[in-house]
Scaffold this active site. Structure first.
Site, PDB file in Angstrom:
ATOM      1  N   HIS A 217       0.841  -1.196   0.000  1.00  0.00           N
ATOM      2  CA  HIS A 217       0.000   0.000   0.000  1.00  0.00           C
ATOM      3  C   HIS A 217       0.873   1.241   0.000  1.00  0.00           C
ATOM      4  O   HIS A 217       0.449   2.318   0.387  1.00  0.00           O
ATOM      5  CB  HIS A 217      -0.905   0.038   1.226  1.00  0.00           C
ATOM      6  N   ASP A 392      -1.312   3.654   4.969  1.00  0.00           N
ATOM      7  CA  ASP A 392      -1.689   3.145   3.665  1.00  0.00           C
ATOM      8  C   ASP A 392      -2.577   4.086   2.858  1.00  0.00           C
ATOM      9  O   ASP A 392      -3.004   3.731   1.764  1.00  0.00           O
ATOM     10  CB  ASP A 392      -2.397   1.804   3.833  1.00  0.00           C
ATOM     11  N   ASP A 394      -5.671   5.203   3.217  1.00  0.00           N
ATOM     12  CA  ASP A 394      -7.114   4.987   3.030  1.00  0.00           C
ATOM     13  C   ASP A 394      -7.967   5.737   4.042  1.00  0.00           C
ATOM     14  O   ASP A 394      -9.178   5.624   4.028  1.00  0.00           O
ATOM     15  CB  ASP A 394      -7.428   3.488   3.128  1.00  0.00           C
ATOM     16  N   GLY A 396      -8.918   8.867   4.683  1.00  0.00           N
ATOM     17  CA  GLY A 396      -9.921   9.844   4.252  1.00  0.00           C
ATOM     18  C   GLY A 396     -11.132   9.172   3.634  1.00  0.00           C
ATOM     19  O   GLY A 396     -12.283   9.453   3.983  1.00  0.00           O
ATOM     20  N   GLY A 398     -12.056   6.055   3.977  1.00  0.00           N
ATOM     21  CA  GLY A 398     -12.735   5.210   4.963  1.00  0.00           C
ATOM     22  C   GLY A 398     -13.640   6.027   5.864  1.00  0.00           C
ATOM     23  O   GLY A 398     -14.795   5.670   6.100  1.00  0.00           O
ATOM     24  N   GLY A 480      -9.267  -1.622  20.987  1.00  0.00           N
ATOM     25  CA  GLY A 480      -8.086  -1.400  20.141  1.00  0.00           C
ATOM     26  C   GLY A 480      -6.771  -1.641  20.868  1.00  0.00           C
ATOM     27  O   GLY A 480      -5.732  -1.739  20.240  1.00  0.00           O
TER      28      GLY A 480
HETATM   29  P1  ADP Z   1      -5.924   1.412   8.844  1.00  0.00           P
HETATM   30  O1  ADP Z   1      -4.808   1.748   9.780  1.00  0.00           O
HETATM   31  O2  ADP Z   1      -6.472   0.062   9.070  1.00  0.00           O
HETATM   32  O3  ADP Z   1      -5.606   1.721   7.413  1.00  0.00           O
HETATM   33  P2  ADP Z   1      -7.348   3.917   9.003  1.00  0.00           P
HETATM   34  O4  ADP Z   1      -6.296   4.455   8.104  1.00  0.00           O
HETATM   35  O5  ADP Z   1      -8.753   4.147   8.597  1.00  0.00           O
HETATM   36  O6  ADP Z   1      -7.135   2.374   9.276  1.00  0.00           O
HETATM   37  O7  ADP Z   1      -7.192   4.561  10.440  1.00  0.00           O
HETATM   38  C1  ADP Z   1      -5.929   4.841  10.975  1.00  0.00           C
HETATM   39  C2  ADP Z   1      -6.132   5.501  12.321  1.00  0.00           C
HETATM   40  O8  ADP Z   1      -6.725   4.582  13.235  1.00  0.00           O
HETATM   41  C3  ADP Z   1      -4.835   5.904  12.964  1.00  0.00           C
HETATM   42  O9  ADP Z   1      -4.445   7.183  12.509  1.00  0.00           O
HETATM   43  C4  ADP Z   1      -5.179   5.909  14.443  1.00  0.00           C
HETATM   44  O10 ADP Z   1      -5.716   7.154  14.866  1.00  0.00           O
HETATM   45  C5  ADP Z   1      -6.299   4.915  14.548  1.00  0.00           C
HETATM   46  N1  ADP Z   1      -5.862   3.680  15.188  1.00  0.00           N
HETATM   47  C6  ADP Z   1      -5.111   2.697  14.672  1.00  0.00           C
HETATM   48  N2  ADP Z   1      -4.953   1.699  15.556  1.00  0.00           N
HETATM   49  C7  ADP Z   1      -5.627   2.064  16.671  1.00  0.00           C
HETATM   50  C8  ADP Z   1      -5.869   1.468  17.944  1.00  0.00           C
HETATM   51  N3  ADP Z   1      -5.384   0.268  18.248  1.00  0.00           N
HETATM   52  N4  ADP Z   1      -6.622   2.157  18.848  1.00  0.00           N
HETATM   53  C9  ADP Z   1      -7.119   3.369  18.543  1.00  0.00           C
HETATM   54  N5  ADP Z   1      -6.937   3.969  17.358  1.00  0.00           N
HETATM   55  C10 ADP Z   1      -6.204   3.337  16.438  1.00  0.00           C
HETATM   56 MG    MG Z   2      -5.074   3.626   6.777  1.00  0.00          MG
END
Ligand code: ADP
Ligand code: MG
Length: 564
Positions: A217, A392, A394, A396, A398, A480
């Site tokens: 990604h 990665d 995504d 915005g 998402g 989380g």
């Molecule tokens: P992904 O990381 O699966 O691509 P997103 O990009 O949509 O998901 O979201 C990333 C955001 O999720 C991070 O910037 C952070 O704020 C939040 N995040 C990631 N892991 C955790 C966690 N374990 N607990 C709380 N927030 C988290």
């Molecule tokens: Mg992401």
């Protein structure tokens, strides 16, 4: 560029419709992805694979006899939602339980684990093997943190063949675990990729340079250097993987040379010529190699090499027949076209009787969500770029997709006369269902936790709202497993909850207390720029994110800052 599409937000779904239309003899579209269109033996373990879309032939291309029973297909580069995973698993399951296997990314792990818990609670045995083959994403002694890349195919293929051979769930899981433990990959990227509808590439690699160890990604790699001639590139790839040669191997290996989407087959053949020569010189015997596009990243240019150290059983399953849209080997009986298995949906439940005060609060919430949706829509690209710095890209898309789904659900609930608790819970479920990714699972279940602390029979006062926000925070912390300071959305949410509590305790009304707390959240989100991420997507170069705020904290502060 991704040039051909109608509506960028529906790219993954439209793509899947075309794919299932083309391969109707093998696959059938179900909610959340695809399952085999043909019968399987009752009691056979169902191997369910999946991840974000944009990686074809991963994952839908590998569903069929001898390989997977179902593939969950999230949005482009975003993990599928828990609901999508559960839906595909239920449609694929045939009495033998489910083995989930997928690349090891935080959002996938969160959502697959939750789906696995839900299946088990419903009496369906389920296990998971996240694939961890990418050697540059964590050291060998911490291999559990490695990302999954082209090694996915090896693990899925071997698990699929073991399931087809009649192994039970524990035995299929054990074989898949071993296949994963004996598989390593190393990749490089020559050029970035562009998400459908995006204004520019997710990341770039300077002309004539290559990103060494870059993720599928565009996650930052371990180094950047000048592009090498094929022979030197081959030695770089081979040497890195041979360095992890296990002591007990018998000299037989699977080798996969994967193209990321923008590198031509002809180039891969040139490189394969050099790679195969080096493997021969190292006294390795290559068993049923594959060269081509196995796990792509839209139009990203680059390639990766995968090796699996075989044993007799792994070799037997790797070479067993399979018939899927993108992977065919030998001859399988495809079986009769199966009767569509009806998966029970717990249809749209009516909403509980609600008091007018609570319904009025739901209507207020709807107006708020409308403004938040507009604000997020405008921030899609900025949040995506922020996420691409160390993640990665995504985030915005998402967040915007989740908020729009929540808004639609909220509107329907308000029209149906729901109170604020039911309406918000319904919106949270819709968010989680649509958004995928880590943030989708956290926002979806987090809003449900907030909703459960509110009531359909009374208007929420300032204290109720503060307590509900705290319930949401507690849920996100527990689910989380991140802590304050790990550089996540918690670093904006926790100060927000504290400030809200303090202002409410000091006697402020809801509107004033909320606005003051939103300012605190905004400052806290900005301050995350100083932090180093300690959780979330595998981040071998987490320090790249220092100096930039956390995308999840920024989007949270944006939503909290919308005028009440
Ligand atoms: P992904 O990381 O699966 O691509 P997103 O990009 O949509 O998901 O979201 C990333 C955001 O999720 C991070 O910037 C952070 O704020 C939040 N995040 C990631 N892991 C955790 C966690 N374990 N607990 C709380 N927030 C988290
Ligand atoms: Mg992401």
């Amino acid at each position: 560029m991704t040039t051909v599409f109608n509506d960028a937000t529906r790219f993954a779904d439209d793509m899947l419709s075309g794919f299932t239309r083309l391969h109707a003899d093998l696959v059938e579209k179900v909610h959340g992805g695809v399952v085999r269109a043909t019968e399987t033996a009752p009691g056979k373990v169902a191997v369910v694979i999946g991840g974000g879309s944009g990686h074809y032939p991963a994952f839908a291309g590998w569903v069929g006899p001898g390989l997977a029973d179902g593939a969950v297909c999230g949005d482009v580069f975003a993990s599928p939602s828990t609901q999508q995973i559960e839906s595909v698993a239920r449609a694929a399951e045939n009495g033998g339980g489910v083995l989930f296997s997928y690349g090891n990314y935080a959002g996938d792990v969160l959502n697959f684990d939750l789906a696995q818990d839900r299946l088990r609670a419903a009496g369906v045995p389920a296990h998971s093997i996240p694939v961890t083959d990418d050697v540059t994403s964590a050291p060998a002694d911490d291999a559990g943190r490695r990302r999954g890349t082209a090694g996915d195919l090896v693990v899925f293929k071997i698990a699929g063949a073991a399931a087809e051979a009649g192994y039970d769930l524990d035995a299929v899981t054990e074989v898949a675990r071993r296949a994963n433990a004996r598989t390593v990959s190393f990749g490089i990227a020559f050029a970035g990729c562009t998400l459908p509808g995006a204004d520019g590439p997710l990341f770039t690699v300077p002309e004539g340079r290559m990103g060494v160890g870059m993720g599928v990604h565009g996650e930052p790699g371990i180094a950047e250097q000048d592009v090498l001639p094929s022979a030197e590139l081959a030695s770089m790839l081979v040497e890195k993987l041979l360095a992890e040669r296990p002591a007990d191997h018998d000299g037989r290996v699977i080798a996969l040379l994967n193209g990321l989407g923008g590198t031509k087959y002809e180039e891969l053949f040139v490189l394969w010529n050099d790679v195969a020569g080096l493997l021969g010189k190292a006294d390795l015997q290559v068993v049923a190699p594959e060269v081509g596009e196995l796990i792509t990243s839209l139009d990203m240019a680059g390639c990766s090499l995968t090796l699996t150290w075989l044993d007799e059983e792994l070799e037997r399953f790797w070479t067993a027949p399979a018939t899927t849209p993108a992977f065919r080997r030998g001859h399988t009986e495809t079986g009769a076209h199966r009767q569509r298995r009806v998966v029970e949906e717990s249809g749209p439940a009516g909403f509980a009787e609600a008091a007018p005060e609570s319904r009025a609060a739901a209507a207020g919430l709807l107006a708020l969500a409308e403004r938040a949706d507009v604000a997020l829509e405008a921030a899609v690209d900025d949040l995506g770029h922020l996420d691409a710095i160390a993640g990665d890209g995504d985030h915005g898309r998402g967040m915007s997709a989740g908020m729009t789904a929540a808004l639609t659900a909220l509107r329907a609930a308000v029209e149906a006369g729901a109170g604020v608790s039911s309406a918000l819970g319904h919106a949270g479920d819709a968010w989680g269902e649509r958004a995928g990714g880590t943030s989708g699972a956290l926002w979806g279940t987090g809003l449900r936790a907030v909703a459960d602390r509110l009531s359909d029979t009374t208007a929420p006062g300032a204290q109720d709202v503060a307590a509900a926000v705290r319930a949401g925070l507690d849920h996100v912390l527990g689910f989380g497993k991140a802590h304050v300071g790990d550089k996540t959305l918690i670093d904006a949410l926790a100060p927000f909850a504290d400030a809200l509590d303090a202002r409410v305790a000091a006697g402020d009304g809801l509107r004033d207390a909320w606005s003051a707390a939103a300012v605190v959240a905004d400052e806290a989100a900005r301050a995350t720029a100083e932090l180093t991420p300690r959780i979330g997507r595998a981040r071998p170069l987490a320090e790249r994110s220092v100096g930039h705020p956390d995308p999840g904290a920024v989007s949270l502060a944006l939503i909290l800052g919308v005028d009440l």
